[in-house]
Enzyme design. Structure first.
Site, PDB file in Angstrom:
ATOM      1  N   ASP A   1       0.740  -1.300  -0.133  1.00 57.26           N
ATOM      2  CA  ASP A   1       0.005  -0.075   0.046  1.00 57.26           C
ATOM      3  C   ASP A   1       0.892   1.242  -0.033  1.00 57.26           C
ATOM      4  OD1 ASP A   1       0.942  -0.521   2.312  1.00 57.26           O
ATOM      5  OD2 ASP A   1      -0.872   0.102   3.650  1.00 57.26           O
ATOM      6  N   GLU A   2       1.906   1.120  -0.452  1.00 57.42           N
ATOM      7  CA  GLU A   2       2.798   2.444  -0.218  1.00 57.42           C
ATOM      8  C   GLU A   2       3.980   2.281  -1.345  1.00 57.42           C
ATOM      9  OE1 GLU A   2       5.076   3.401   3.262  1.00 57.42           O
ATOM     10  OE2 GLU A   2       4.752   1.007   4.033  1.00 57.42           O
TER      11      GLU A   2
END
Length: 356
Positions: A115-116
């Site tokens: 998610d990053e």
């Protein structure tokens, strides 16, 4: 050699893109009828079973539900919450789609998790992106349009500041944190506001009379080295000064470890049962290591004792290996290092790789 953007000087920035409530957002996208409801993801999705929260939607977080909390506790705090099972393959697939969107921009993309990602931004001839906030907003809009997911973007002059800036941008915002506003934004905050300092270190710093980032930045390097060691002590001070890495590399994301764990619906009380379960987990991890094609260099074992006391121990292997027998023997040896005075509710085995 991996491609690297220059990230210092006028016109060069690092952006940190962090998908908001990622796992919960993926589940809501799959089940639109859940939008606006408190959603909790974890285990098999059954709060009557032993498992912990993997993630919670913002609506669920309003009830005090956090990652790592037992599902039963979450259910008590929010009986009306919707509980869903964790589905890692689905999250990986969505993550890949997001990273493909990020790569449509003229930036270097360094994926650091599902998610990053960090974006290395060089000077652009696009007048629209003269300010990094304009690029950040375009990134947010395109990710939302192409994937349906919301993200926050932190802007910094190094990775540390960009990562921390994202926290101030959430949810669905943009924030800039640089040398210019570092003291104003960070100096009054506790040390664990820094990326890389946790609660235990913060408590130890408090014993030295250091309770803020500003005080840590001015702390005596010798005193820090004596308390935390010659490497970590000075490094904590550098973090407090906002000093961080400026290189963004477009290397593929490579897992640093492979692990398996299981939560038991009934506590294990016999050592023979505990040994047996660790062997089962170690064999699964060994197969994961073999499939990965990279030798393990360390083996770690996690034990959660009743009622909810979690401890982890690890050992460095004599030589890197993919041999299942070696991984199994190492896991059992690590298990011997625990004090087995309480029933066991969770076991985990993890094999760690050398950093690429």
């Amino acid at each position: 050699m991996p491609a690297t953007h220059p990230t210092s000087g006028i016109g060069h920035w690092i952006l940190h893109v962090d998908l908001d409530q990622f796992i919960a957002a993926v589940e809501v996208a799959r089940h639109p009828e859940l939008r606006g409801l408190p959603v909790v993801v974890g285990g098999a999705g059954d709060p009557t079973q032993r498992a912990v929260v993997a993630t919670a939607s913002y609506e669920a977080r309003e009830f005090g539900i956090t990652s790592g909390m037992p599902l039963r506790t979450a259910a008590k705090r929010c009986p009306e919450a919707v509980f869903l099972p964790s589905d890692p393959p689905a999250y990986e697939e969505v993550s890949e789609r997001v990273m493909l969107v990020l790569r449509t921009f003229p930036v270097v993309v360094e994926v650091v998790g599902w998610d990053e990602a960090f974006l290395g931004v060089a000077e652009s001839t696009n007048e629209r992106w003269e300010a990094p906030e304009a690029l950040a907003e375009d990134v947010r809009r395109k990710v939302l349009a192409d994937t349906g997911l919301s993200c926050s973007v932190g802007i910094g002059d190094n990775k540390l500041r960009a990562k921390l800036a994202t926290g101030f941008a959430k949810p669905a915002g943009v924030f800039r944190l640089t040398r210019e506003n570092w003291v104003e934004v960070m100096a009054h905050r506790p040390p664990d506001a820094l990326w890389g300092i946790g609660g235990r270190t913060t408590a130890k710093l408090a014993d030295l009379g250091i309770s803020t980032v500003g005080e840590l930045a001015m702390a005596d390097k010798t005193a820090l080295a004596e308390r935390f060691g010659p490497t970590m002590g000075p490094w904590f001070r550098l973090l407090a000064l906002g000093i961080g890495d400026k290189a963004v590399e477009a290397t593929p994301y490579v897992a640093r470890s492979r692990g398996r764990e299981v939560t038991f619906q009934q506590n294990l009380t016999e050592r023979s049962e505990i040994d047996e379960q660790v062997v089962v987990l170690a064999r699964r991890v060994a197969q994961d290591v073999a499939d990965e094609g990279r030798p393990a260099v360390r083996v770690a074992v996690k034990v959660r004792f009743a009622p909810f006391i979690t401890q982890t121990r690890s050992v460095t292997l004599p030589v890197p290996t993919t041999d299942g027998g070696e991984i199994e023997r190492a896991a059992l040896a690590v298990l011997d290092r625990f004090e087995h005075t309480r029933p066991v509710r969770l076991l985990g085995v993890r094999a760690e790789f050398n950093h690429p």
